[in-house]
Motif scaffolding. Structure first.
Motif, PDB file in Angstrom:
ATOM      1  N   VAL A 218       0.805  -1.129   0.013  1.00  0.00           N
ATOM      2  CA  VAL A 218      -0.015   0.186  -0.147  1.00  0.00           C
ATOM      3  C   VAL A 218       0.634   1.232   0.152  1.00  0.00           C
ATOM      4  CG1 VAL A 218      -2.102   1.120   1.361  1.00  0.00           C
ATOM      5  CG2 VAL A 218      -1.777  -1.394   1.274  1.00  0.00           C
ATOM      6  N   TRP A 219       0.825   1.852  -0.774  1.00  0.00           N
ATOM      7  CA  TRP A 219       1.596   3.648  -1.581  1.00  0.00           C
ATOM      8  C   TRP A 219       0.687   4.591  -0.264  1.00  0.00           C
ATOM      9  CZ3 TRP A 219       6.924   4.619  -1.845  1.00  0.00           C
ATOM     10  CH2 TRP A 219       6.893   5.886  -1.992  1.00  0.00           C
ATOM     11  N   ILE A 220       1.888   5.296   0.163  1.00  0.00           N
ATOM     12  CA  ILE A 220       1.185   6.827   0.207  1.00  0.00           C
ATOM     13  C   ILE A 220       2.563   7.685  -0.085  1.00  0.00           C
ATOM     14  CG2 ILE A 220       0.310   8.288   2.630  1.00  0.00           C
ATOM     15  CD1 ILE A 220       0.213   5.767   4.798  1.00  0.00           C
ATOM     16  N   HIS A 221       1.441   8.797  -1.120  1.00  0.00           N
ATOM     17  CA  HIS A 221       2.044   9.410  -1.505  1.00  0.00           C
ATOM     18  C   HIS A 221       2.828  10.493  -0.819  1.00  0.00           C
ATOM     19  CE1 HIS A 221      -0.916  12.841  -2.012  1.00  0.00           C
ATOM     20  NE2 HIS A 221      -1.593  12.404  -1.911  1.00  0.00           N
ATOM     21  N   GLY A 222       3.858  11.016  -1.302  1.00  0.00           N
ATOM     22  CA  GLY A 222       4.540  12.584  -0.759  1.00  0.00           C
ATOM     23  C   GLY A 222       3.804  14.048  -1.570  1.00  0.00           C
ATOM     24  N   GLY A 223       4.992  14.848  -0.712  1.00  0.00           N
ATOM     25  CA  GLY A 223       3.799  16.083  -1.557  1.00  0.00           C
ATOM     26  C   GLY A 223       4.536  17.283   0.153  1.00  0.00           C
ATOM     27  N   GLY A 224       4.028  17.107   0.929  1.00  0.00           N
ATOM     28  CA  GLY A 224       4.800  17.738   2.045  1.00  0.00           C
ATOM     29  C   GLY A 224       3.476  18.122   2.681  1.00  0.00           C
ATOM     30  N   TYR A 225       2.425  16.894   2.743  1.00  0.00           N
ATOM     31  CA  TYR A 225       1.448  17.072   3.237  1.00  0.00           C
ATOM     32  C   TYR A 225      -0.128  17.967   2.678  1.00  0.00           C
ATOM     33  CZ  TYR A 225       3.513  14.077   6.158  1.00  0.00           C
ATOM     34  OH  TYR A 225       4.063  12.633   7.424  1.00  0.00           O
TER      35      TYR A 225
ATOM     36  N   VAL B 252      -1.303  -1.479  -3.613  1.00  0.00           N
ATOM     37  CA  VAL B 252      -2.665  -0.300  -3.665  1.00  0.00           C
ATOM     38  C   VAL B 252      -2.003   1.076  -4.046  1.00  0.00           C
ATOM     39  CG1 VAL B 252      -4.878   0.276  -3.123  1.00  0.00           C
ATOM     40  CG2 VAL B 252      -4.128  -2.234  -2.582  1.00  0.00           C
ATOM     41  N   THR B 253      -2.666   2.351  -4.239  1.00  0.00           N
ATOM     42  CA  THR B 253      -1.910   3.683  -3.635  1.00  0.00           C
ATOM     43  C   THR B 253      -3.025   4.475  -3.278  1.00  0.00           C
ATOM     44  OG1 THR B 253      -3.073   4.337  -5.944  1.00  0.00           O
ATOM     45  CG2 THR B 253      -0.640   3.509  -5.580  1.00  0.00           C
ATOM     46  N   ILE B 254      -3.452   5.223  -1.796  1.00  0.00           N
ATOM     47  CA  ILE B 254      -4.593   5.993  -1.385  1.00  0.00           C
ATOM     48  C   ILE B 254      -4.231   6.932  -2.307  1.00  0.00           C
ATOM     49  CG2 ILE B 254      -4.547   3.853  -0.038  1.00  0.00           C
ATOM     50  CD1 ILE B 254      -3.905   5.621   2.042  1.00  0.00           C
ATOM     51  N   SER B 255      -5.396   7.878  -1.398  1.00  0.00           N
ATOM     52  CA  SER B 255      -5.723   9.321  -1.934  1.00  0.00           C
ATOM     53  C   SER B 255      -6.092   9.915  -0.497  1.00  0.00           C
ATOM     54  CB  SER B 255      -6.281   9.795  -2.680  1.00  0.00           C
ATOM     55  OG  SER B 255      -8.275   9.497  -1.970  1.00  0.00           O
ATOM     56  N   TYR B 256      -6.407  10.474   0.583  1.00  0.00           N
ATOM     57  CA  TYR B 256      -6.511  11.390   1.239  1.00  0.00           C
ATOM     58  C   TYR B 256      -6.245  13.034   1.872  1.00  0.00           C
ATOM     59  CZ  TYR B 256      -1.027  12.113   1.558  1.00  0.00           C
ATOM     60  OH  TYR B 256       0.740  12.669   1.302  1.00  0.00           O
ATOM     61  N   ARG B 257      -7.353  13.339   2.545  1.00  0.00           N
ATOM     62  CA  ARG B 257      -7.140  15.383   1.906  1.00  0.00           C
ATOM     63  C   ARG B 257      -5.792  15.668   2.971  1.00  0.00           C
ATOM     64  NH1 ARG B 257     -13.018  15.425   5.522  1.00  0.00           N
ATOM     65  NH2 ARG B 257     -11.560  12.601   5.963  1.00  0.00           N
ATOM     66  N   LEU B 258      -5.655  16.672   2.121  1.00  0.00           N
ATOM     67  CA  LEU B 258      -4.848  18.157   2.012  1.00  0.00           C
ATOM     68  C   LEU B 258      -4.103  19.011   2.718  1.00  0.00           C
ATOM     69  CD1 LEU B 258      -3.044  16.870  -1.391  1.00  0.00           C
ATOM     70  CD2 LEU B 258      -2.210  15.667   0.681  1.00  0.00           C
ATOM     71  N   GLY B 259      -3.466  19.683   3.278  1.00  0.00           N
ATOM     72  CA  GLY B 259      -3.283  20.713   3.691  1.00  0.00           C
ATOM     73  C   GLY B 259      -4.056  21.049   5.282  1.00  0.00           C
ATOM     74  N   PHE B 260      -5.013  22.331   5.408  1.00  0.00           N
ATOM     75  CA  PHE B 260      -5.574  22.378   5.935  1.00  0.00           C
ATOM     76  C   PHE B 260      -6.969  21.513   6.527  1.00  0.00           C
ATOM     77  CE2 PHE B 260      -8.716  24.683   7.829  1.00  0.00           C
ATOM     78  CZ  PHE B 260      -8.971  25.156   9.479  1.00  0.00           C
ATOM     79  N   ASP B 261      -7.409  21.639   5.150  1.00  0.00           N
ATOM     80  CA  ASP B 261      -8.930  20.062   4.944  1.00  0.00           C
ATOM     81  C   ASP B 261      -8.671  18.534   5.817  1.00  0.00           C
ATOM     82  OD1 ASP B 261      -9.996  22.699   3.595  1.00  0.00           O
ATOM     83  OD2 ASP B 261     -11.218  20.532   2.012  1.00  0.00           O
ATOM     84  N   GLY B 262      -6.936  18.484   5.909  1.00  0.00           N
ATOM     85  CA  GLY B 262      -6.642  16.920   6.139  1.00  0.00           C
ATOM     86  C   GLY B 262      -6.078  17.059   7.260  1.00  0.00           C
TER      87      GLY B 262
END
Length: 499
Positions: free
Chosen positions: A114-121, A144-154
């Motif tokens: 299961v892969w979680i992408h980067g991008g400084g959150y 599996v690659t997953i998504s998640y809420r970013l920045g302030f929303d997350g």
């Protein structure tokens, strides 16, 4: 179930919410793999759910198409990035992509990555072509690659709203994997979580969380960027964001602000109000990223290192490492300006005390000979990334831990820089966008070594070199000089002054 009535070979798999339709790439059973894209693991986080914990999907009737990547939390063109990570519009941003050589084979019990992408959150996308699981599928690993809420929303603090919403998204996605991956040929008892940069920090955070222990069995962290945001810092950034947006710092206040407006203001809210750029750099080096997992005393009860020292996750094997010069390139354009600036003076401006800077300069003489810009860039690399490797490995003590370095320098960007190792790890050197960072002829033997170690680890074997936990300091060097050994006794000695 495979549909061969058209030129595209479709395949249907079951999930607890309903059936999904994916498609084959290549021939089934002959090295091909199936892709199921954009499968929702939670309801779209909009309206009343924008700042809520993820809510499981309601069941659907019939077969749902999973033929294209789902919406991403990242919006718009983020400019030139080292990894191609496209933004996809839409509201259903909580989704997973499954790549498998054995869809529907519930008895296949293949290992799962299961892969979680980067991008400084604050950015990044699970829809990158570099994250395609094709090579892992070839080697018998469901991906599996997953998504998640970013920045302030997350990750922003809001009184009256659940904390660490992005972390809760990771957990919800991993719960989806546990409930569904057998129907895609995977074994829920053999799940390895992995990620790079903020994704690497994410998997370390999960490793150090009591509430997540049942969801995975091994961890690989590439260039981990930890956050561990202190509560007072999180509150301060959120309050400043509310002032900039001219709303009350409440769920209703923030919900009244369009997503794009908060996104445009969140960077300013995380910087010192004085506007002092040097002060901002000092804060980043001392405290880490502004948006990311917060120590909330609940889901995230304590900092990552403290939890690891106390034994959380000690039963799970871990591999972690970095590239040699993650962020050294950020000062390349300043090399001429800095060439006459003594290194000691530059370090003093960054607030590095005399004893520490003397020790660091003594331990990094080869880098110092490359100029002040190169040395300062290495210092940023060591502070943000490479020192984390040693701190985590030491914190785990006897828990099974392997450490590596990726030392091959980019022929186009000079350094063994941030993200350079990712296409080697995924063994996707044929992607046309790899040339920009790795040149026209990246070494395939290096990809075979890096990717091969990842496959072995996902299968449950050791990655192929002696463990740090058995002999502290032991480090595998990928892509080092031909005359140098592949395994060294103290591969991160040059960061010891920062510990």
């Amino acid at each position: 179930m495979t549909d061969t009535s058209t030129s595209t070979r479709y395949v249907v798999a079951d999930t607890v919410a309903g059936q999904v339709r994916g498609f084959w790439r290549g021939e089934p059973g002959a090295g091909g793999s199936a892709a199921f894209l954009g499968i929702p693991f939670a309801k779209p986080p909009v309206g009343a759910l924008r700042f809520a914990a993820p809510v499981p999907m309601d069941p659907w009737e019939g077969v749902r198409d999973a033929l294209a990547f789902g919406a991403t939390a990242q919006r718009g063109d983020t400019g030139i990035t080292l990894i191609p990570e496209p933004s996809i519009p839409g509201h259903a941003t909580l989704n997973v992509n499954v790549f498998t050589p054995a869809p529907g084979e519930t008895d296949a019990a293949l290992p799962v990555l299961v892969w979680i992408h980067g991008g400084g959150y604050i950015s990044g996308s699970p829809a990158s072509p570099w994250y395609d699981g094709r090579a892992f599928n070839r080697d018998g690993v469901v991906t599996v690659t997953i998504s998640y809420r970013l920045g302030f929303d997350g990750f922003g603090h809001i009184d009256g709203a659940p904390s660490n919403r992005g972390v809760r998204d990771w957990i919800a996605a991993l719960e989806w994997v546990q409930a569904n991956i057998a129907d895609f040929g995977g074994d829920p008892a053999r799940v390895t979580i992995a990620g790079q940069s903020a994704g690497g920090g994410a998997v370390l955070r999960l490793l150090a969380m009591p509430a997540a222990q049942h969801l995975f069995h091994a961890v690989w962290a590439l260039s981990a960027a930890r956050a561990d945001v202190a509560p007072e810092r999180a509150r301060s950034a959120s309050n400043r964001l509310a002032r900039l947006a001219e709303v009350e710092p409440t769920p209703d206040g923030f919900a009244s602000v369009p997503e794009e407006t908060l996104r445009s203001l969140q960077e300013k809210a995380s910087h010192p109000e004085s506007g002092d750029r040097l002060a901002g750099v000092r804060t980043l080096l001392a405290d880490g990223l502004s948006w990311g997992p917060m120590i909330d005393g609940d889901l995230v009860p304590e900092p990552t290192l403290a939890a690891l020292r106390s034994g959380v996750g000690a039963d799970k094997p871990l591999v972690l490492g970095t590239t040699d010069d993650e962020f050294t390139m950020v000062l390349d354009d300043a090399a001429n300006k800095l060439r006459f600036v003594p290194a000691g003076l530059a370090f003093a401006k960054l607030g590095v005390d005399r004893e520490r800077r003397r020790a660091y300069l003594a331990d990094n003489r080869p880098q110092r000979r490359k100029g002040t810009a190169a040395l300062l860039g290495r210092y940023v690399t060591d502070t943000v990334f490479r020192s984390t490797v040693v701190k985590v490995a030491d914190a785990r003590a006897a828990a099974p831990t392997w450490v590596y370095r990726f030392s091959w320098p980019s022929p186009t960007r000079r350094w063994a820089l941030h993200c350079l190792d990712v296409p080697f790890w995924f063994d996707c050197l044929d992607d046309p966008r790899v040339a920009a960072i790795a040149g026209d002829e990246p070494p395939r033997r290096l990809a075979a070594a890096v990717h091969g170690a990842a496959v072995a680890f996902a299968r449950g074997d050791d990655p192929g070199w002696p463990a740090w936990s058995g002999a502290p300091g032991t480090t595998r060097v990928f892509g080092g000089e031909a005359s140098a050994p592949d395994v060294v006794a103290d591969g991160y000695r040059s960061v010891r002054a920062l510990l």
